[in-house]
Write a protein that holds these residues in place. Structure first.
Motif, mmCIF file in Angstrom:
data_model
loop_
_atom_site.group_PDB
_atom_site.id
_atom_site.type_symbol
_atom_site.label_atom_id
_atom_site.label_comp_id
_atom_site.label_asym_id
_atom_site.label_seq_id
_atom_site.Cartn_x
_atom_site.Cartn_y
_atom_site.Cartn_z
ATOM 1 N N ASP A 85 0.854 -1.191 0.000
ATOM 2 C CA ASP A 85 0.000 0.000 0.000
ATOM 3 C C ASP A 85 0.894 1.246 0.000
ATOM 4 O O ASP A 85 0.998 1.948 0.997
ATOM 5 N N PRO A 86 1.560 1.543 -1.129
ATOM 6 C CA PRO A 86 2.533 2.638 -1.165
ATOM 7 C C PRO A 86 1.937 4.017 -0.940
ATOM 8 O O PRO A 86 2.670 4.958 -0.645
ATOM 9 N N LEU A 87 0.625 4.137 -1.033
ATOM 10 C CA LEU A 87 -0.013 5.430 -0.813
ATOM 11 C C LEU A 87 -0.600 5.559 0.592
ATOM 12 O O LEU A 87 -1.427 6.432 0.848
ATOM 13 N N ASN A 88 -0.143 4.725 1.504
ATOM 14 C CA ASN A 88 -0.588 4.801 2.892
ATOM 15 C C ASN A 88 0.179 5.938 3.574
ATOM 16 O O ASN A 88 1.377 5.818 3.819
ATOM 17 N N PRO A 89 -0.487 7.057 3.868
ATOM 18 C CA PRO A 89 0.236 8.201 4.423
ATOM 19 C C PRO A 89 0.832 7.918 5.797
ATOM 20 O O PRO A 89 1.932 8.377 6.108
ATOM 21 N N LEU A 90 0.128 7.151 6.607
ATOM 22 C CA LEU A 90 0.613 6.844 7.946
ATOM 23 C C LEU A 90 1.892 6.018 7.885
ATOM 24 O O LEU A 90 2.873 6.318 8.578
ATOM 25 N N ALA A 91 1.921 4.996 7.038
ATOM 26 C CA ALA A 91 3.126 4.169 6.897
ATOM 27 C C ALA A 91 4.291 5.008 6.373
ATOM 28 O O ALA A 91 5.423 4.865 6.839
ATOM 29 N N ASN A 92 4.018 5.903 5.419
ATOM 30 C CA ASN A 92 5.078 6.765 4.907
ATOM 31 C C ASN A 92 5.621 7.680 6.005
ATOM 32 O O ASN A 92 6.828 7.877 6.116
ATOM 33 N N ALA A 93 4.729 8.246 6.817
ATOM 34 C CA ALA A 93 5.173 9.120 7.910
ATOM 35 C C ALA A 93 5.991 8.340 8.938
ATOM 36 O O ALA A 93 7.048 8.801 9.382
ATOM 37 N N TYR A 94 5.513 7.169 9.308
ATOM 38 C CA TYR A 94 6.240 6.363 10.295
ATOM 39 C C TYR A 94 7.604 5.933 9.754
ATOM 40 O O TYR A 94 8.606 5.958 10.465
ATOM 41 N N PHE A 95 7.646 5.541 8.490
ATOM 42 C CA PHE A 95 8.913 5.122 7.904
ATOM 43 C C PHE A 95 9.860 6.324 7.801
ATOM 44 O O PHE A 95 11.059 6.198 8.035
ATOM 45 N N GLY A 96 9.310 7.500 7.482
ATOM 46 C CA GLY A 96 10.123 8.711 7.452
ATOM 47 C C GLY A 96 10.727 9.015 8.814
ATOM 48 O O GLY A 96 11.898 9.376 8.924
ATOM 49 N N GLU A 97 9.925 8.849 9.867
ATOM 50 C CA GLU A 97 10.445 9.080 11.219
ATOM 51 C C GLU A 97 11.524 8.050 11.570
ATOM 52 O O GLU A 97 12.536 8.381 12.186
ATOM 53 N N PHE A 98 11.298 6.807 11.163
ATOM 54 C CA PHE A 98 12.301 5.775 11.420
ATOM 55 C C PHE A 98 13.617 6.115 10.716
ATOM 56 O O PHE A 98 14.686 6.046 11.317
ATOM 57 N N MET A 99 13.536 6.512 9.452
ATOM 58 C CA MET A 99 14.747 6.873 8.705
ATOM 59 C C MET A 99 15.431 8.078 9.353
ATOM 60 O O MET A 99 16.660 8.126 9.456
#
Length: 186
Positions: A85-99
């Motif tokens: 689900d590449p357009l999942n905004p929550l997953a993108n935000a969480y992954f951004g914070e992890f990075m």
């Protein structure tokens, strides 16, 4: 504030221990209250009981990341969500914070910008973008991202404190006090 919600879901779980929604929402309340380990346990239980949406999986991974439980497993789980689900905004935000937490600011920023574009009302993505821009010395962009987060809800009390610190660094003491008050009220 979250103690009332946690108590409510404690009672719901006591009445029906197999209710995945009660476990999930108690986990979210615990996460918001700063109990990431408890949140991880509850959200994991909700998954075991059949609640398996990508949002639930992303919140489980975020709770794991925030509690330092299984950091490599958490990374793989969020990567799997983003592949499906590449357009999942929550997953993108969480992954951004992890990075960002791993020092990979450029990559983190890319995920956070994507999350902000997908969901302009996701306050966490704007806040984290502001922090990264600040770390990179890009004060104008940091302030713009911070301004984008103004008035948007943040998921955890310490995010309000982070935003208050950023407001203070830009001389906006009124908004800093407002966010500190929000953190206290949570």
């Amino acid at each position: 504030h979250f103690e009332t919600e946690i108590d409510y879901f404690d009672n719901a779980i006591e009445q029906d221990p197999t209710n995945p929604f009660a476990h999930y929402f108690r986990g979210l309340a615990r996460l918001a209250a700063g109990d990431a380990k408890g949140a991880y346990t509850d959200i994991s239980q909700s998954i075991d009981l059949g609640l398996t949406s990508n949002e639930v999986q992303a919140n489980k991974s975020y709770a794991a990341f925030k509690s330092s439980v299984y950091p490599l497993k958490q990374l793989k789980e969020v990567e799997a969500i983003m592949r499906s689900d590449p357009l999942n905004p929550l997953a993108n935000a969480y992954f951004g914070e992890f990075m960002m937490s791993k020092g990979n600011l450029e990559s983190g920023l890319g995920f956070l910008e994507k999350a902000s574009m997908i969901d302009p009302n996701l306050g966490l993505a704007h806040l984290l973008r502001s922090q990264i821009y600040g770390f990179m010395g890009m004060d104008k962009l940091a302030k713009e991202a911070l301004d984008s987060s103004t008035g948007l809800t943040l998921p955890i009390y310490h995010h309000y404190i982070d935003r208050a610190n950023l407001y203070t660094s830009f001389g906006n003491h009124d908004l800093a006090l407002f966010d500190l008050n929000e953190a206290i009220n949570l």
